[in-house]
Scaffold this motif. Structure first.
Motif, mmCIF file in Angstrom:
data_model
loop_
_atom_site.group_PDB
_atom_site.id
_atom_site.type_symbol
_atom_site.label_atom_id
_atom_site.label_comp_id
_atom_site.label_asym_id
_atom_site.label_seq_id
_atom_site.Cartn_x
_atom_site.Cartn_y
_atom_site.Cartn_z
ATOM 1 N N GLU A 22 0.833 -1.190 0.000
ATOM 2 C CA GLU A 22 0.000 0.000 0.000
ATOM 3 C C GLU A 22 0.876 1.253 0.000
ATOM 4 O OE1 GLU A 22 -3.866 1.422 2.584
ATOM 5 O OE2 GLU A 22 -2.996 -0.549 2.996
ATOM 6 N N LEU A 23 0.418 2.312 -0.659
ATOM 7 C CA LEU A 23 1.176 3.555 -0.677
ATOM 8 C C LEU A 23 1.027 4.292 0.649
ATOM 9 C CD1 LEU A 23 0.378 4.897 -4.269
ATOM 10 C CD2 LEU A 23 2.459 3.740 -3.478
ATOM 11 N N ASP A 24 2.136 4.815 1.136
ATOM 12 C CA ASP A 24 2.139 5.572 2.390
ATOM 13 C C ASP A 24 1.673 6.998 2.100
ATOM 14 O OD1 ASP A 24 2.659 6.891 4.743
ATOM 15 O OD2 ASP A 24 4.704 6.118 4.976
ATOM 16 N N PRO A 25 0.538 7.413 2.655
ATOM 17 C CA PRO A 25 0.004 8.740 2.328
ATOM 18 C C PRO A 25 0.626 9.884 3.115
ATOM 19 C CG PRO A 25 -1.474 7.655 3.837
ATOM 20 C CD PRO A 25 -0.377 6.664 3.534
ATOM 21 N N VAL A 73 7.327 4.109 17.472
ATOM 22 C CA VAL A 73 6.199 5.035 17.355
ATOM 23 C C VAL A 73 4.881 4.277 17.454
ATOM 24 C CG1 VAL A 73 7.474 6.706 15.978
ATOM 25 C CG2 VAL A 73 6.248 4.860 14.828
ATOM 26 N N SER A 74 3.805 5.029 17.608
ATOM 27 C CA SER A 74 2.486 4.445 17.805
ATOM 28 C C SER A 74 1.997 3.703 16.566
ATOM 29 C CB SER A 74 1.490 5.531 18.205
ATOM 30 O OG SER A 74 0.211 4.993 18.424
ATOM 31 N N HIS A 75 2.014 4.379 15.386
ATOM 32 C CA HIS A 75 1.628 3.683 14.158
ATOM 33 C C HIS A 75 2.433 4.209 12.982
ATOM 34 C CE1 HIS A 75 -0.963 6.970 12.587
ATOM 35 N NE2 HIS A 75 -1.158 6.241 11.502
ATOM 36 N N ASP A 76 2.302 3.571 11.844
ATOM 37 C CA ASP A 76 3.173 3.852 10.705
ATOM 38 C C ASP A 76 2.802 5.143 9.998
ATOM 39 O OD1 ASP A 76 5.119 1.718 10.503
ATOM 40 O OD2 ASP A 76 3.427 0.379 10.186
ATOM 41 N N ALA A 77 3.085 6.269 10.661
ATOM 42 C CA ALA A 77 2.793 7.577 10.070
ATOM 43 C C ALA A 77 4.060 8.388 9.824
ATOM 44 C CB ALA A 77 1.853 8.362 10.979
ATOM 45 N N PHE A 78 5.234 7.814 10.086
ATOM 46 C CA PHE A 78 6.464 8.592 10.071
ATOM 47 C C PHE A 78 7.521 8.020 9.127
ATOM 48 C CE2 PHE A 78 4.417 9.123 14.187
ATOM 49 C CZ PHE A 78 4.361 10.510 14.312
ATOM 50 N N GLY A 79 7.111 7.170 8.218
ATOM 51 C CA GLY A 79 8.081 6.502 7.364
ATOM 52 C C GLY A 79 8.916 7.441 6.523
ATOM 53 N N TYR A 80 8.340 8.566 6.101
ATOM 54 C CA TYR A 80 9.092 9.499 5.254
ATOM 55 C C TYR A 80 10.249 10.157 5.993
ATOM 56 C CZ TYR A 80 5.565 9.015 1.602
ATOM 57 O OH TYR A 80 4.731 8.506 0.615
ATOM 58 N N LEU A 81 10.245 10.105 7.330
ATOM 59 C CA LEU A 81 11.370 10.633 8.099
ATOM 60 C C LEU A 81 12.599 9.742 7.999
ATOM 61 C CD1 LEU A 81 9.683 11.856 11.423
ATOM 62 C CD2 LEU A 81 10.424 13.243 9.483
ATOM 63 N N GLN A 82 12.446 8.545 7.495
ATOM 64 C CA GLN A 82 13.580 7.619 7.466
ATOM 65 C C GLN A 82 14.679 8.075 6.515
ATOM 66 O OE1 GLN A 82 11.549 3.500 9.046
ATOM 67 N NE2 GLN A 82 12.097 3.593 6.897
#
Length: 301
Positions: free
Chosen positions: A131-134, A197-206
């Motif tokens: 799935e695409l990360d929004p 983190v709580s849920h996968d909302a920060f992937g772009y920070l990687q």
């Protein structure tokens, strides 16, 4: 990412809602003759639209502050906002209710930011999903690209103020480039790089050199399995993680319990999906700066 089913209302009911909303607007509110109307689907898009439009437009956020944008169901008033807007700014696939309203009700221009930025799959962030990360706004440079696209769209809607829109977008890009550099500098040479983190909302920070490990997966209100929690407990111990991050808009209970079970601190990392009562005086830039400070403290940067 959770995909919520949106209840069908029927074409006749939707038409009635839109027409009645537009009628009320014509009688009592500022019309397009008084300025450009922009409907933004959720807070980061509202922030960009407000910065770029400046004094030349009224920007309405379709997601009420304090509410999770993933769970949005539009009210009659918000459906009317979509119908009368000169420009609707949204992200197709992120909020099905907004997608439906755009398809059935929008009469002005629309801008799908998924056509502007290159969304990457969660798999690229280490999550087992195609799935695409929004959550692209965690990358300030991608948000700057949206600002440029909004300026171009507003220039078409309101050519008399095209120079102001272009200048405002340039100012926004300058701020976001500075923020990007601050993240790159601030997260360099840290004692540790793992962030729970709580849920996968920060992937772009990687892309700044950190590795995100999420408790709840793609959905902010899913439940972790015992195996998930055991894996995270081991990761926290092995990588010397000092902090488990909860977030605004959803319950911190699971994150706080994991922190308590492993003897580490609990703190907040805001996904900036929307403002709350506690952050009503903040904006995207201040919240991103607060997140950076929290990450620097947690990771010994």
């Amino acid at each position: 990412m959770k995909r919520l089913a949106v209840a069908a209302t029927g074409a006749a009911l939707l038409s009635s809602v839109v027409l009645s909303g537009c009628a009320a607007f014509t009688d009592d509110s500022a019309s397009s003759a008084d300025g450009v109307e922009v409907a933004a689907a959720f807070y980061p898009l509202q922030y960009v639209a407000g910065r770029v439009a400046g004094e030349h437009a009224k920007v309405e956020n379709l997601t009420t502050p304090g509410n999770e944008p993933h769970d949005l169901e539009l009210s009659p008033k918000e459906t009317a906002d979509v119908a009368r807007a000169d420009l609707v700014l949204y992200q197709r696939g992120f909020q099905p209710a907004v997608d439906d309203a755009v398809d059935q009700s929008a009469t002005g221009d629309t801008l799908d930011v998924a056509d502007v930025v290159d969304l990457v799959p969660f798999r690229d962030h280490g999550v087992d999903s195609d799935e695409l990360d929004p959550h692209f706004w965690q990358d300030p440079l991608l948000l700057a690209d949206v600002g440029d696209a909004v300026a171009e769209q507003l220039e078409e809607v309101d050519p008399d103020n095209a120079d102001d829109y272009a200048a405002n977008a340039a100012d926004l890009r300058a701020d976001l480039k500075q923020l990007d550099q601050e993240y790159a500098d601030g997260l360099t040479g840290c004692e540790r790089t793992t962030v729970v983190v709580s849920h996968d909302a920060f992937g772009y920070l990687q892309r700044y050199g950190v590795t995100m490990a999420a408790i709840l997966g793609l959905s902010p209100d899913s439940e972790p399995t015992p195996a998930d929690l055991a894996r995270l407990q081991e990761l926290i111990h092995d990588d010397g993680v000092t902090t488990v991050f909860s977030e605004s808009l959803v319950s911190p209970e699971t994150a706080e319990q994991l922190a308590d079970d492993t003897g580490v601190k609990s703190a907040v990392l805001d996904p900036i999906e929307g403002l709350t009562d506690e952050t009503s005086d903040e904006d995207y830039l201040s919240l991103m700066h607060a997140n950076l400070s929290a990450l620097e403290e947690a990771n010994g940067c």
